[in-house]
Design an enzyme around this catalytic site. Structure first.
Site, PDB file in Angstrom:
ATOM      1  N   LYS A  43       3.735   1.508  -6.706  1.00  8.89           N
ATOM      2  CA  LYS A  43       4.136   0.480  -7.669  1.00  8.89           C
ATOM      3  C   LYS A  43       5.542   0.684  -8.225  1.00  8.89           C
ATOM      4  O   LYS A  43       6.160  -0.259  -8.699  1.00  8.89           O
ATOM      5  CB  LYS A  43       3.134   0.390  -8.822  1.00  8.89           C
ATOM      6  CG  LYS A  43       1.780  -0.158  -8.404  1.00  8.89           C
ATOM      7  CD  LYS A  43       1.556  -1.510  -8.987  1.00  8.89           C
ATOM      8  CE  LYS A  43       0.273  -2.209  -8.563  1.00  8.89           C
ATOM      9  NZ  LYS A  43      -0.881  -1.371  -8.268  1.00  8.89           N
ATOM     10  N   SER A  56      -3.594  -2.739 -15.165  1.00  9.04           N
ATOM     11  CA  SER A  56      -4.731  -1.830 -15.340  1.00  9.04           C
ATOM     12  C   SER A  56      -4.296  -0.395 -15.147  1.00  9.04           C
ATOM     13  O   SER A  56      -5.103   0.514 -15.164  1.00  9.04           O
ATOM     14  CB  SER A  56      -5.838  -2.174 -14.350  1.00  9.04           C
ATOM     15  OG  SER A  56      -5.377  -1.969 -13.036  1.00  9.04           O
ATOM     16  N   GLU A 103     -10.225  -4.247   1.064  1.00  7.66           N
ATOM     17  CA  GLU A 103     -10.559  -4.368  -0.355  1.00  7.66           C
ATOM     18  C   GLU A 103     -11.977  -3.877  -0.600  1.00  7.66           C
ATOM     19  O   GLU A 103     -12.761  -3.700   0.328  1.00  7.66           O
ATOM     20  CB  GLU A 103     -10.333  -5.798  -0.858  1.00  7.66           C
ATOM     21  CG  GLU A 103     -11.182  -6.835  -0.178  1.00  7.66           C
ATOM     22  CD  GLU A 103     -10.806  -8.259  -0.589  1.00  7.66           C
ATOM     23  OE1 GLU A 103     -10.025  -8.447  -1.531  1.00  7.66           O
ATOM     24  OE2 GLU A 103     -11.333  -9.180   0.045  1.00  7.66           O
ATOM     25  N   GLY A 154     -15.475  -6.766  -4.537  1.00  5.87           N
ATOM     26  CA  GLY A 154     -14.465  -7.772  -4.880  1.00  5.87           C
ATOM     27  C   GLY A 154     -13.755  -8.275  -3.642  1.00  5.87           C
ATOM     28  O   GLY A 154     -12.578  -7.994  -3.433  1.00  5.87           O
ATOM     29  N   ASP A 197     -12.582 -11.089  -2.751  1.00  4.57           N
ATOM     30  CA  ASP A 197     -11.929 -12.398  -2.927  1.00  4.57           C
ATOM     31  C   ASP A 197     -10.835 -12.625  -1.904  1.00  4.57           C
ATOM     32  O   ASP A 197     -10.604 -13.756  -1.461  1.00  4.57           O
ATOM     33  CB  ASP A 197     -11.363 -12.517  -4.342  1.00  4.57           C
ATOM     34  CG  ASP A 197     -10.341 -11.432  -4.626  1.00  4.57           C
ATOM     35  OD1 ASP A 197     -10.752 -10.260  -4.772  1.00  4.57           O
ATOM     36  OD2 ASP A 197      -9.139 -11.743  -4.666  1.00  4.57           O
ATOM     37  N   SER A 234      -2.142   4.430  -1.185  1.00  8.14           N
ATOM     38  CA  SER A 234      -1.348   3.728  -2.198  1.00  8.14           C
ATOM     39  C   SER A 234      -1.058   4.531  -3.459  1.00  8.14           C
ATOM     40  O   SER A 234      -0.050   4.287  -4.120  1.00  8.14           O
ATOM     41  CB  SER A 234      -2.044   2.418  -2.569  1.00  8.14           C
ATOM     42  OG  SER A 234      -3.365   2.675  -3.003  1.00  8.14           O
TER      43      SER A 234
HETATM   44  C1  PLP Z   1      -1.964  -1.722  -7.626  1.00 15.19           C
HETATM   45  C2  PLP Z   1      -2.617  -0.821  -6.685  1.00 15.19           C
HETATM   46  C3  PLP Z   1      -3.256  -1.314  -5.536  1.00 15.19           C
HETATM   47  C4  PLP Z   1      -3.340  -2.786  -5.233  1.00 15.19           C
HETATM   48  O1  PLP Z   1      -2.052  -3.322  -4.998  1.00 15.19           O
HETATM   49  P1  PLP Z   1      -1.771  -4.883  -5.015  1.00 15.19           P
HETATM   50  O2  PLP Z   1      -0.327  -5.007  -4.790  1.00 15.19           O
HETATM   51  O3  PLP Z   1      -2.217  -5.428  -6.330  1.00 15.19           O
HETATM   52  O4  PLP Z   1      -2.595  -5.465  -3.910  1.00 15.19           O
HETATM   53  C5  PLP Z   1      -3.790  -0.401  -4.663  1.00 15.19           C
HETATM   54  N1  PLP Z   1      -3.753   0.934  -4.894  1.00 15.19           N
HETATM   55  C6  PLP Z   1      -3.157   1.438  -5.985  1.00 15.19           C
HETATM   56  C7  PLP Z   1      -3.139   2.907  -6.169  1.00 15.19           C
HETATM   57  C8  PLP Z   1      -2.557   0.588  -6.906  1.00 15.19           C
HETATM   58  O5  PLP Z   1      -1.968   1.095  -7.991  1.00 15.19           O
END
Ligand code: PLP
Length: 325
Positions: A56, A81, A207, A211, A213, A307
């Site tokens: 992020k 969140s 996903e 959820g 979606d 991520s």
């Molecule tokens: C925000 C986040 C996601 C999801 O990312 P999006 O861009 O909202 O699809 C997945 N893994 C982690 C660790 C995140 O912080």
């Protein structure tokens, strides 16, 4: 309809230039055990080692780097969140501007603490009864701050795409790229990079089962809204994909699959035990789909986006306890 015809791989390249020297170029790891288990050749792009512990930072920093003087003077505002909150707070601090973060009352303690430590002003709300987007819009009007949402924004999408750009630059062509999906910032950005750098690569979003979606939306050809999903993947607890995100996802993503919370916990344990790394539940989505055969990766070269790694140690231990149950 948002103007996403303008959003292209060029935006990912420009984001990469802005991020140079600010974001880490995260490592790509491999594991013989993971390859044996899945039957494929897996390349893990480790954004759990990114600044503030998740991809992020890329999108947040890219968006703030484009602010003009008036925007810089008023500061940045967001709702999140968790990881986007830290990303905005840290990016704002690096840019020398103010940040206000609207967070759910039940956000992981580690994420709230880190956001405050980065200098963000935290305002809390109840995620089951209050609308965070409304609160954010009202505050942005009152204080003149620029709202940078966690995923539904072209600069955020372009920034997130730099992770896949780096992966392709490092390992070359791939047969499949698997990316976790919450609101779709990471998936859309990575899809832009994949279409430009590896045209034959299948892009698959992953996903939580609770959820799905995104899966419903891709199949239906329009954004499907659901209730806030109950899942341990707190980074994917979103009710719908963003509009800018869906425009990219519908034309560039091949499929969206789901994994269970139990599979996420098993994948967390795998990373800790075999690869000696801490990955948060949401960060395990793509890997879980490969390791549990949800996507057939046999004899394929596969990129896996990990991520993020932000999980309270007590929460990590608690989840590990559920393994034997
Ligand atoms: C925000 C986040 C996601 C999801 O990312 P999006 O861009 O909202 O699809 C997945 N893994 C982690 C660790 C995140 O912080």
């Amino acid at each position: 309809m948002p103007d996403t015809a303008a959003l292209s791989y060029r935006d990912v390249e420009l984001a990469a230039e802005r991020l140079l020297g600010a974001a880490h170029r995260t490592p790509v790891l491999t594991s013989t055990t993971a390859n044996k288990l899945s039957g494929g050749t897996l390349f893990f792009k480790c954004e759990n080692y990114q600044r503030m512990g998740a991809f992020k930072f890329r999108g947040a920093y890219n968006a703030i780097a484009k602010f003009d003087n008036a925007q810089r003077a008023a500061g940045v505002l967001t709702f999140s969140s968790g990881n986007h909150a830290q990303a905005i707070a840290l990016s704002a601090k690096l840019a020398g501007i103010k940040s206000v973060i609207i967070m759910p009352q039940d956000a992981p303690a580690l994420k709230v603490k880190a956001t405050k430590e980065y200098g963000g002003e935290v305002i809390t709300y109840d995620r089951y009864t209050e609308n965070r987007e409304e609160i954010a819009r009202r505050l942005s009007e009152e204080r003149g701050m620029t709202l940078i949402p966690p995923y539904d924004h072209p600069d955020v999408i372009a920034g997130q795409g730099t992770s896949a750009k780096e992966l392709f630059e490092e390992v070359g062509e791939l047969d499949i790229l698997m990316v976790c999906l919450g609101g779709g910032g990471l998936l859309a950005g990575c899809a832009l990079a994949a279409r430009a750098l590896a045209p034959n690569c299948k892009v698959i979003g992953v996903e939580p089962e609770a959820g799905n979606d995104g899966q419903q939306s891709l199949r239906k050809g329009e954004i499907v809204h659901i209730a806030v999903p109950k899942t341990i993947a707190d980074g994917a607890m979103v009710t719908h994909i963003g509009e800018h995100n869906f425009e990219v996802i519908r034309r560039s993503v091949d499929d969206i699959v789901t994994v269970s919370d139990a599979q996420l916990v098993q994948t967390m344990a795998f990373f800790a035990e075999r690869m000696k790394m801490i990955v948060e539940p949401t960060g395990c989505l793509a890997a879980a789909a490969a390791l549990h055969g949800v996507v057939d990766v046999r004899a394929k070269r596969v990129g896996i986006l990990i991520s993020g790694g932000n999980v309270d140690l007590s929460r990590f231990a608690e989840l590990m306890q559920t393994l034997d149950a």
